[in-house]
Scaffold this motif. Structure first.
Motif, mmCIF file in Angstrom:
data_model
loop_
_atom_site.group_PDB
_atom_site.id
_atom_site.type_symbol
_atom_site.label_atom_id
_atom_site.label_comp_id
_atom_site.label_asym_id
_atom_site.label_seq_id
_atom_site.Cartn_x
_atom_site.Cartn_y
_atom_site.Cartn_z
ATOM 1 N N THR A 187 0.821 -1.208 0.000
ATOM 2 C CA THR A 187 0.000 0.000 0.000
ATOM 3 C C THR A 187 0.857 1.260 0.000
ATOM 4 O O THR A 187 0.314 2.366 -0.049
ATOM 5 N N LEU A 188 2.167 1.101 0.052
ATOM 6 C CA LEU A 188 3.057 2.259 0.058
ATOM 7 C C LEU A 188 2.988 3.000 -1.272
ATOM 8 O O LEU A 188 2.928 2.387 -2.345
ATOM 9 N N THR A 189 3.012 4.313 -1.213
ATOM 10 C CA THR A 189 3.087 5.115 -2.432
ATOM 11 C C THR A 189 4.502 5.012 -3.010
ATOM 12 O O THR A 189 5.426 4.515 -2.354
ATOM 13 N N HIS A 190 4.672 5.481 -4.240
ATOM 14 C CA HIS A 190 6.007 5.460 -4.846
ATOM 15 C C HIS A 190 6.997 6.264 -4.012
ATOM 16 O O HIS A 190 8.166 5.881 -3.870
ATOM 17 N N GLU A 191 6.523 7.381 -3.448
ATOM 18 C CA GLU A 191 7.407 8.212 -2.617
ATOM 19 C C GLU A 191 7.798 7.465 -1.343
ATOM 20 O O GLU A 191 8.947 7.580 -0.873
ATOM 21 N N GLN A 192 6.866 6.703 -0.764
ATOM 22 C CA GLN A 192 7.169 5.940 0.446
ATOM 23 C C GLN A 192 8.050 4.727 0.148
ATOM 24 O O GLN A 192 8.822 4.293 1.007
ATOM 25 N N GLN A 193 7.931 4.181 -1.051
ATOM 26 C CA GLN A 193 8.765 3.045 -1.427
ATOM 27 C C GLN A 193 10.217 3.442 -1.690
ATOM 28 O O GLN A 193 11.125 2.625 -1.517
ATOM 29 N N LYS A 194 10.427 4.686 -2.118
ATOM 30 C CA LYS A 194 11.763 5.092 -2.558
ATOM 31 C C LYS A 194 12.854 4.861 -1.516
ATOM 32 O O LYS A 194 13.912 4.282 -1.841
ATOM 33 N N PRO A 195 12.687 5.283 -0.246
ATOM 34 C CA PRO A 195 13.770 5.027 0.708
ATOM 35 C C PRO A 195 14.020 3.540 0.949
ATOM 36 O O PRO A 195 15.151 3.134 1.238
ATOM 37 N N ILE A 196 12.982 2.715 0.788
ATOM 38 C CA ILE A 196 13.161 1.270 0.966
ATOM 39 C C ILE A 196 13.952 0.700 -0.208
ATOM 40 O O ILE A 196 14.869 -0.106 -0.020
ATOM 41 N N TRP A 197 13.610 1.146 -1.427
ATOM 42 C CA TRP A 197 14.385 0.679 -2.582
ATOM 43 C C TRP A 197 15.814 1.216 -2.547
ATOM 44 O O TRP A 197 16.757 0.523 -2.943
ATOM 45 N N ASP A 198 15.989 2.441 -2.073
ATOM 46 C CA ASP A 198 17.349 2.988 -1.928
ATOM 47 C C ASP A 198 18.149 2.134 -0.939
ATOM 48 O O ASP A 198 19.344 1.866 -1.158
ATOM 49 N N PHE A 199 17.502 1.716 0.137
ATOM 50 C CA PHE A 199 18.137 0.854 1.136
ATOM 51 C C PHE A 199 18.516 -0.478 0.495
ATOM 52 O O PHE A 199 19.629 -0.990 0.691
ATOM 53 N N TYR A 200 17.580 -1.062 -0.272
ATOM 54 C CA TYR A 200 17.853 -2.326 -0.960
ATOM 55 C C TYR A 200 19.042 -2.171 -1.913
ATOM 56 O O TYR A 200 19.940 -3.028 -1.958
ATOM 57 N N ASP A 201 19.052 -1.081 -2.675
ATOM 58 C CA ASP A 201 20.150 -0.856 -3.615
ATOM 59 C C ASP A 201 21.484 -0.751 -2.899
ATOM 60 O O ASP A 201 22.510 -1.245 -3.389
ATOM 61 N N ASP A 202 21.479 -0.118 -1.744
ATOM 62 C CA ASP A 202 22.714 0.025 -0.960
ATOM 63 C C ASP A 202 23.217 -1.352 -0.522
ATOM 64 O O ASP A 202 24.403 -1.673 -0.628
#
Length: 368
Positions: A187-202
């Motif tokens: 249910t996360l918006t794209h803006e809310q997903q971004k820090p999680i994907w940034d974390f995953y990328d790291d």
């Protein structure tokens, strides 16, 4: 997603075979799967001996892909990929870092310095003394401030990180382990997903430095009250359970199909939602006994005709289920339910549990 004509012969370690799974792999639209080989370790066989036996099978049967679907099979995959350049896969070092949870935290977690831990050798003659010293200098963090729990899936293909899916979970504040289930889509918006994907990328950028490539990896993340993200666990492989969920909720969402095509020049993009919602629920019991005493296997058989319900069973009705290997907890059944809305899938799951669970009072995580 691009496709390319190539022949693949795949080996699945730590498995005795699954006809339904084999047929699904043979239908892979991305590559031409010539054959599927299964191999399992013998009861008294050492892991190193098993790996050497698998290598002989790879050589004799011209295997050019290994599909790792459980944690320990990642070691087989990486050992084969190291010795057979025709088999794409991660390095042994990367697989070890994902498997060994203390080292996962130390080397993979961007916030590792904030999470104290200690390692104790359980085979050491001074284990008890070592444990006491470790407890004096390390704090066991209960994550009581965690507000949310997310599972984040992706893969690395030819050195490129590809995002797959973020899933939500249900929260039970009356339990020590408060989070359970995978619910998709998030249910996360794209803006809310971004820090999680940034974390995953790291995390995955660090894995790539240690030789991780041409494989899936999913991480489990706590989001704290201050919105800080903390890495809980990492698994350097695809998952039968996850792609059972993703195959219904996303177009081209099957992780096993992508894994078969890894290393064959096929470019992948994140999967697109089908509009379907899904939930994966581990039917956990506070106490275990004979499986047939806890769940109605007759009802389970009847529900198999429902396209929006799927069961994954690890025990039959007459089996005593009291001992468990690993950290999967006290369960022998996983239920997946699907529907057109999140409310509908939770309602569907609740109805399935009412029909199949004989002792609902023993459920660790009741659904109503």
């Amino acid at each position: 997603m691009s496709s390319i004509a190539c022949d693949v012969s795949v080996l699945i370690p730590f498995s005795n075979g699954n006809p339904e799974e084999e047929q699904e792999l043979l239908r892979c639209p991305l590559v031409k799967v010539q054959k599927v080989e299964y191999s399992n370790i013998h009861d008294t066989e050492r892991l190193l001996d098993y790996v050497e036996r698998v290598k002989k099978v790879v050589k004799e049967k011209n295997i050019n892909n290994v599909l790792a679907l459980c944690d320990i099979s990642t070691f087989v995959h990486s050992a084969v990929a190291r010795d057979f350049h025709s088999v794409p896969g991660p390095s042994v070092e990367a697989s070890f870092l994902a498997f060994h949870k203390a080292y996962t935290r130390k080397y993979m977690d961007p916030a590792a310095s904030t999470t104290p831990y200690a390692v104790v050798d359980l085979d050491s003659p001074t284990m008890l003394t070592d444990a006491r010293q470790a407890l004096r200098k390390a704090v066991v963090e209960p994550f009581i401030d965690a507000e949310n729990f997310y599972t984040v899936d992706g893969c690395v293909i030819e050195g490129k990180i590809v995002h797959w899916a973020i899933t939500d979970s249900l929260r039970y504040d009356d339990q020590d382990a408060r989070f359970v289930t995978m619910i998709c889509p998030t249910t996360l918006t794209h803006e809310q997903q971004k820090p999680i994907w940034d974390f995953y990328d790291d995390v995955m950028t660090r894995m790539i430095r240690f030789g991780f490539n041409n494989s899936f990896a999913h991480i489990e993340v706590f989001q704290m009250k201050d919105k800080q993200l903390k890495l809980i666990e990492m698994n350097a492989r695809a998952s039968r359970h996850h792609h059972a969920l993703y195959s219904r909720c996303f177009e081209n969402g099957r992780m096993d199909h992508v894994s078969l095509s890894a290393g064959h020049g096929i470019r992948h993009a994140p999967p697109v939602s089908t509009g379907k919602h899904g939930i994966m629920y581990l039917v956990k019991f506070q106490e275990l006994e004979r499986a047939g005493n806890l769940m109605d296997f007759g009802q389970i058989d009847k529900l198999r005709t429902d396209p929006d319900v799927h069961f994954i069973l690890t025990a039959g009705p007459d089996e005593e289920v009291t001992d468990f290997f690993g950290s999967t907890g006290a369960h022998f059944c996983i239920v997946l339910a699907f529907g057109n809305t999140r409310t509908a899938v939770i309602r569907k799951l609740a109805n399935v549990l009412r029909l199949t669970v004989k002792k609902p009072e023993k459920l660790t995580y009741p659904i109503s």
